[in-house]
Every structure is written in structure tokens, then in C-alpha cells.
Design an enzyme around this catalytic site. Structure first.
Site, PDB file in Angstrom:
ATOM      1  N   THR A 157       0.710  -1.269  -0.049  1.00  0.00           N
ATOM      2  CA  THR A 157       0.028  -0.049  -0.030  1.00  0.00           C
ATOM      3  C   THR A 157       0.858   1.200  -0.075  1.00  0.00           C
ATOM      4  O   THR A 157       1.804   1.322   0.725  1.00  0.00           O
ATOM      5  CB  THR A 157      -1.105  -0.025   0.985  1.00  0.00           C
ATOM      6  OG1 THR A 157      -1.460   1.462   1.417  1.00  0.00           O
ATOM      7  CG2 THR A 157      -0.198  -0.272   2.510  1.00  0.00           C
TER       8      THR A 157
ATOM      9  N   ASP B 250      -0.157   3.973   1.017  1.00  0.00           N
ATOM     10  CA  ASP B 250      -0.535   4.555   2.369  1.00  0.00           C
ATOM     11  C   ASP B 250       0.341   4.377   3.606  1.00  0.00           C
ATOM     12  O   ASP B 250       0.321   4.970   4.589  1.00  0.00           O
ATOM     13  CB  ASP B 250      -2.083   4.353   2.624  1.00  0.00           C
ATOM     14  CG  ASP B 250      -2.891   5.068   1.655  1.00  0.00           C
ATOM     15  OD1 ASP B 250      -2.787   5.932   1.133  1.00  0.00           O
ATOM     16  OD2 ASP B 250      -3.890   4.375   1.536  1.00  0.00           O
TER      17      ASP B 250
ATOM     18  N   ARG C   7       0.544   6.957  -7.303  1.00  0.00           N
ATOM     19  CA  ARG C   7       0.554   5.331  -7.223  1.00  0.00           C
ATOM     20  C   ARG C   7       1.273   4.882  -8.040  1.00  0.00           C
ATOM     21  O   ARG C   7       1.926   3.612  -7.738  1.00  0.00           O
ATOM     22  CB  ARG C   7      -0.934   4.976  -7.439  1.00  0.00           C
ATOM     23  CG  ARG C   7      -1.803   5.462  -6.630  1.00  0.00           C
ATOM     24  CD  ARG C   7      -3.103   4.743  -6.280  1.00  0.00           C
ATOM     25  NE  ARG C   7      -3.957   4.356  -7.425  1.00  0.00           N
ATOM     26  CZ  ARG C   7      -5.340   3.940  -7.371  1.00  0.00           C
ATOM     27  NH1 ARG C   7      -5.866   4.014  -6.081  1.00  0.00           N
ATOM     28  NH2 ARG C   7      -6.073   3.809  -8.278  1.00  0.00           N
TER      29      ARG C   7
END
Lengths: 405, 405
Positions: free
Chosen positions: A137, A139, A299
Site C-alpha cells: 500500500t 499509504d 500510485r
């Protein structure tokens, strides 16, 4: 006892720049084991499993797998499906039908939860299945992990973007706001701070979802920086919230779009940045106020992958295959820092990772709640990899004036 | 006769990733000539000239100049001042006071016009001054030039962003719109098309300011692509206009902000992308519609510079010094393609470049007005440099279904 049978691998959730390293790491490692009869890849994550859409990755060339590993975004495609118990039963039915004995799912905390449920069902049914969650991820919000594969490359993108925006803002001064992805965890917005080299460099202010965002204090902060430097570069996490926990952007959108998980849709719109710009223009007498919402390039940008991130993403895939096939155990692969800079990998219980969200620790956020600390910079800098370049300035002496007009 | 005296160099307008290569090329070359008594750098473009804010670049180390050359954005800082005749007289007064005999200004067509006017005034006053315009602009919109320094790196950024966004969109299908800089010239938006490798890759549609944008035809185009591929990646130039020449964004903004040149402010806001998304959602039954406004990273992103662009930016700086100091002539340095791929540099009359804008030639735009041609791709691809990486896909065979549920 190690069971003979097939391996199935899938990728879930939002893609990252290095998610295919994990895929290829697991595939190549799994293909070495005699008890592995085939290695399948599910097309479009769990959606491909319930619909029996599989590639036979045993028949993919090593060369092409290596090329795919260097390509950002899920090569097996992805899904936003979030399986409930019933969905997981369907997954399990398909796994049994295809004699799949090893299941690897590359994803975030939602994907870890899917692995956990499928694994439970296998146990209840006395079906021999090793199920391993492989972390990814941008994040950086998975529990237990020091950091997650995908974060380093996204952080490198953000750092490079803010190096450029700070230089741009220095050449043509004003206020610049960059809105960075991160709904609950501020790690990615925090990475903007790695762009700072000289004392007066931006970002001068960094706002994170871990702290209450006060629009009044924001204005005071911006004015202070602008009065000092004649300019101000600001990084803002898309997930910033007020004291009631309401996202700052929410009050502004007539109709809040929600994604399949019921989450508020914050990306793909310039609303938050535009709002903050308007607020500054309306309240401070500053002409040049601009914002960018950094969007999807965070991303999967092609040209800016961290080699540290790439290598670790590869290793978590390899380790998943090794834990399942050598040790015959289930769990989630987690990354642990063992030096400055080195890591090792462990297998962690799935319920320690599944469905949970890690946020920035207090030690990484300054007391004024408008920047990161030295501790965060030391933590994050190695993750950018070995080939970062930073800005240099002219240092030549000034010439005395003649005309003084 | 070659005059002894000082060299002054300045940088104007929006920065690029390679603008300091031109600065360093000119400075290092000028420092070799015996008749050059000093090399000055004006701080903040023409604004620094009229205020006598100069660095003595003769006293800057070669090593630091080389480091600065690798740094994006104007190291001498920039200005949005657009000099009129009076302003140019002030410039000329300062040049005379400081015994400056060679003036190099790195910039776009506005900067070329400033050089032209200052040069005229020197001639009228019988003051020996060589004035040379050094090209730079990410917009690639300077006349005579095959392309401009700064464009290749911005194009490389756009290509890498669209490679990533296409992969992301392929993994999680829907509509993606990327809004690209370029007010009048579509070269930068067109560079998105270099991201396409496989037949069904995006961008599937590319809209340029050189063609009338019909919102109705846009909807038809998007629907056609979506029906065929189940997804659609779109590149849109920020400057797209309707049949009356009115920017599409204008009708949407209550209050249109204008910059110092009286131009409409199109960057730094997500309005155009958000509008187009809303229009698609309202009119086609598609759930996942997202846009990014690519913003400032297009100009000065740190990690993604084209080596071809870097080398050419260096050479236009060197050539400016050579033309002025060997040949004692004025003009604008222009880039000319001499092979696939090679270039040479010429000195062009200032009024052929000054204040004029080049747009995409017809041969670069398809007849449906929604994409570029093969001719454009062949033109633009070498400018991305030698280290581009493209996406790779899995090619493994599919597995037969067992359950067929």
C-alpha cells in the site's frame, strides 16, 4: 506435512509502482518447489477467483516475468470487491475445485482480512490450505510493519514533486498547496518534507489527518511563513479533518461520492486545494495562490521507482512462498527494520494486520501540528532508495549597485 | 571588432527542468573568452536587471555550476514582468552603467521580444551590445525551432504519468481524464500519446487546443471507447476551446482569474477536469470517472529529466556565447533537426521568434480531432531521451473453468 497442490496468487486494491515485484517474487519462488503442481494467477483479484478467471503462470517465461516486475500497477489487474463471509465461501469453493493448496493475496488491510476469512473457512472444513497475505500500500498504513512495499516509491514521487514545486515557487514566489493522497494516515503527505534541503526551502507547512485541522490556525501559519520568506509551500493530506472528525472537504461538496467500501471519495478532484486557495486569497492579501491535487501519478508513476522499495517488494513475495512451502504456516508477511538501513521479514498472525489501520506515531509530528519531526525524516529517507538527487543553488557573490534607482 | 566588456545572463518566465543547463552552458563558455571581463547573472530576470540585482558568476565554482545545471527551475529565479518600451529603456540604462556588452536572456517568446526591443535601443544609441535570446519552454511553442529545450523533459513526465495512469485504469477500469498544461499549443498534451504501447492502451483520446472542442462529440468519443474497452483514458489540454474560441473552462468559472500578462489563469485548479467528469457521469451511465489536473510537476519534476533535453539545453546556452563572442551577432538560438536523431543550432532573426506562438501542425493531428498521428509520435519520441521504460504484460495462457457458476 507439505501438501502437493496448486498455488494461487492475486492482487487487490489500489495498485502501486512495485506490486508486480511481489507477484514475480512469489511466482518464481513457488515454481522452484516440487510439490507445486501449477502456479495460477487470478485475474482481477478476488473477482477473478469466484469467476475462475486464472492465468497459468507456470507457463510464463522468466524473462517476461522480470519485465512485468519492472512495470507499475497490478499485472493481474485488481478489484474493489470487498468480500464478506458469503463471498469468501465462494472463494473457498473455487480453491477446493481447482485443488489450490497455497493462496497468496497481495494487498492492504482489506485484502489481509479476506485472507483471514478464507483461511478460517479452510480450517473449519479441514481443507489443507496455506493462506498468506503479502503487504502492499502506498499509504504505509499496515500494522506491525515498519513500512509497506509501495510506500517508498510513492514517497519518492512526492519528494521529487515537492523538490520541483519548491524550486518553481522560489523562482516565481507565491503560495503553493500540494494535496497528497492519504485518507487516514499522513505518511505520504509527510514524505513531502524530504524535499527540503536549504533552510528556507519548502514545504514550509505539512498538514496530516492525524491532527485536527483548524482553518483559522492554517491562515496564521501561512501568514507567518509568507511574512518571513515571501512565499509558502504547503503539503496537505487529502484526509485532513476538523475537530469533529469531519473531513475538511466534506462541508464543500454538494454531493459526496462514495466508493464501493462506503468510503468518501477524496481523490480525483481539485476541490480541497481550490477551497484552501480561495480561503487564503479571501483572507490574506496575496495574489499568487495555486494548488495541485497530485492525483493518480502518486500510485503508479513510471519513471521514479525506489530501488529499496523494489527490492523489498520482491522479497515479501519470495518470503510468502518460502513460509508457505518450507514452513507450512499461514499469516501476513511483515517488514521489520533491523539497522540503518536493513530489514528482515516475519510472518505475523493475520488478525494483527487484517482490517486495521496504522497512522503516524506522535513522535513523527511536531507539536505545532503543522510539520513532521526529524524522527520522521530519519525514518523515511532510506525508503527513497539510492538514486535521489537534490537541488543545488548558486553561491556567487552579489555585485554592488551603481545607479541605485 | 569584438568588444571587451561584461556578459549578463538572465532567466525569464515559467521554469523548466533543464533551464539551468542553458545558464551553465552560456556561463562556462563565456568565461573562456579573454574579452569577457565579468559574467553577471541577473536575479529574478528583467526585474533584477532594472534593480541592479546581480550575481558575479565569474566567481562561481565550475563544480557548483555543474550541480546547479542538474537542478530544475531557474537558479537565477524568474519574473512574470513583461517589459514594455519604457521598461526596456531602464534595462538598457543599467546595461550601459555596468558596461555590459553581451546580454543573454533564457526564455520563451515574451523573453525573445524583450531581447529584440533592448537590442533595438542599443542600435539606436550606437551602443555596442550583442543580445541573444536562448530558447526554453515546456510548451514547445517557439517559431522556427524544431522543438524547444524544456519540452522533452516535460513530455517525458507526461508520458510516464500516462503510462502509470493507463496501467492503473486497466487494473481498476473506468474513465480517467488527465488535464495537461498548454494554453495555445497542444504539444505537451500530445506527448501523452507516447505512453501507448499495446493496442488497447490509453490514452484513447487526446484533445488539443488547435481543434474546436465539441462537448457533444467528446461524449460520443468517450462512449465509443468505453463500449469497446470497458474503460477510457483521456488527455485534455487545459486550453481546449469551443467553436467561438472561448476556453471550455471559461463558461464554468464564476470569476476568471487573470495573470500579469492578462492571460486567463488555467492551471492550478481542477475545474476543467471536474467539469468534464461531471458531464460524463450525468450523461453516460458510468460510475468510476476520475480526473487529474497534472499541475506544476509538469514543469520542474526532479526525477525524470530527458538526457536529450538536458544536452540540448546545455548546447543552446553554449551556442549563444559562441555566436555573440566569436561571430559578434544578435538573434535567437534555434534548434533544427538534421537526422533521426540529431540536431544543429542556428542563429535566427529575433523578430521571427519574438512574441509569436507555434502550434501543432495539421500533420500531427488526426482527422477526427481526437488524437495525434504517427507523424507526431515519430517527431516526439526521440525527445524523451535514452532511458524510457515501457509497460510489459503477462502473456500466460488462461486456465479452463471447472465450476462455471
Amino acid at each position: 506435512m507439505i501438501f502437493p497442490g496448486k498455488v494461487l496468487i492475486a492482487q487487490g486494491g489500489g495498485p502501486t509502482a512495485v506490486i508486480n515485484q511481489s507477484l514475480v517474487g512469489a511466482v518464481l519462488e513457488a515454481r522452484k518447489f516440487a510439490q507445486v503442481t501449477k502456479v495460477y494467477g487470478a485475474i482481477s483479484g478476488v473477482n477473478g477467483i469466484v469467476n475462475e478467471n486464472f492465468y497459468d503462470l507456470t507457463r510464463e517465461t522468466t524473462h517476461n516475468l522480470e519485465q512485468v516486475a519492472m512495470t507499475p500497477s497490478s499485472a493481474l489487474l485488481s478489484t474493489r470487491d470487498k468480500p464478506d463471509e458469503k463471498y469468501c465461501k465462494e472463494i473457498f469453493t473455487v480453491l477446493k475445485a481447482h485443488d489450490i493448496r497455497y493462496f497468496f493475496y497481495i494487498g492492504g488491510n482489506d485484502s489481509a482480512d479476506t485472507v483471514r476469512i478464507v483461511n478460517q473457512q479452510a480450517k473449519i472444513s479441514n481443507y489443507e490450505l496455506r493462506a498468506i497475505h503479502i503487504p502492499k500500500t502506498i499509504d504505509n498504513d499496515l500494522m506491525i510493519n515498519d513500512h509497506t512495499p509501495g510506500y517508498g516509491s510513492a514517497a519518492k514521487y512526492i519528494t521529487n514533486a515537492f523538490i520541483g514545486s519548491n524550486l518553481d515557487n522560489r523562482a516565481l514566489p507565491g503560495i503553493y498547496i500540494g494535496v497528497v493522497m492519504g485518507r487516514h494516515a499522513g505518511f505520504l503527505a509527510a514524505a513531502s518534507a524530504l524535499a527540503k534541503k536549504y533552510e528556507d526551502d519548502g514545504p514550509h507547512l505539512v498538514y496530516l489527518p492525524e491532527r485536527v485541522f483548524s482553518i483559522e490556525q492554517f491562515l496564521v501559519d501561512v501568514k507567518n511563513v509568507y511574512d518571513k520568506h515571501g512565499r509558502c509551500v504547503i503539503a496537505v493530506s487529502e484526509g485532513i479533518q476538523d475537530e469533529k472528525g469531519v473531513p475538511i472537504i466534506t462541508s464543500l461538496m454538494e454531493k459526496v461520492e462514495k466508493d464501493a467500501h462506503g468510503n468518501i471519495q477524496l481523490s480525483g478532484t481539485g476541490a480541497l486545494g481550490d477551497l484552501l486557495c480561495k480561503y487564503i486569497r479571501d483572507n490574506l492579501n496575496i495574489k499568487r495562490v495555486r494548488s495541485d491535487t497530485l492525483g493518480y501519478p502518486q500510485r503508479c508513476f513510471m519513471g521514479c521507482v525506489s530501488d529499496v522499495d523494489r527490492n523489498e517488494a520482491r522479497e515479501v513475495g519470495e518470503k510468502a512462498a518460502q513460509f508457505a512451502l518450507w514452513d507450512n504456516v499461514d499469516g501476513s508477511i511483515t517488514i521489520h527494520r533491523t539497522g540503518h538501513y536493513s530489514v528482515d521479514y516475519r510472518l505475523t498472525q493475520l488478525d494483527a494486520v487484517a482490517g486495521k489501520t496504522k497512522v503516524m506515531p506522535d513522535a513523527f509530528i511536531n507539536s505545532a501540528c503543522n510539520n513532521v519531526t526529524e524522527a520522521f525524516l530519519n525514518y523515511a529517507r532510506p525508503l527513497l532508495g539510492s538514486d535521489m538527487h537534490y537541488a543545488h543553488r548558486l553561491r556567487a557573490p552579489k555585485i554592488p549597485k551603481i545607479l541605485y534607482k
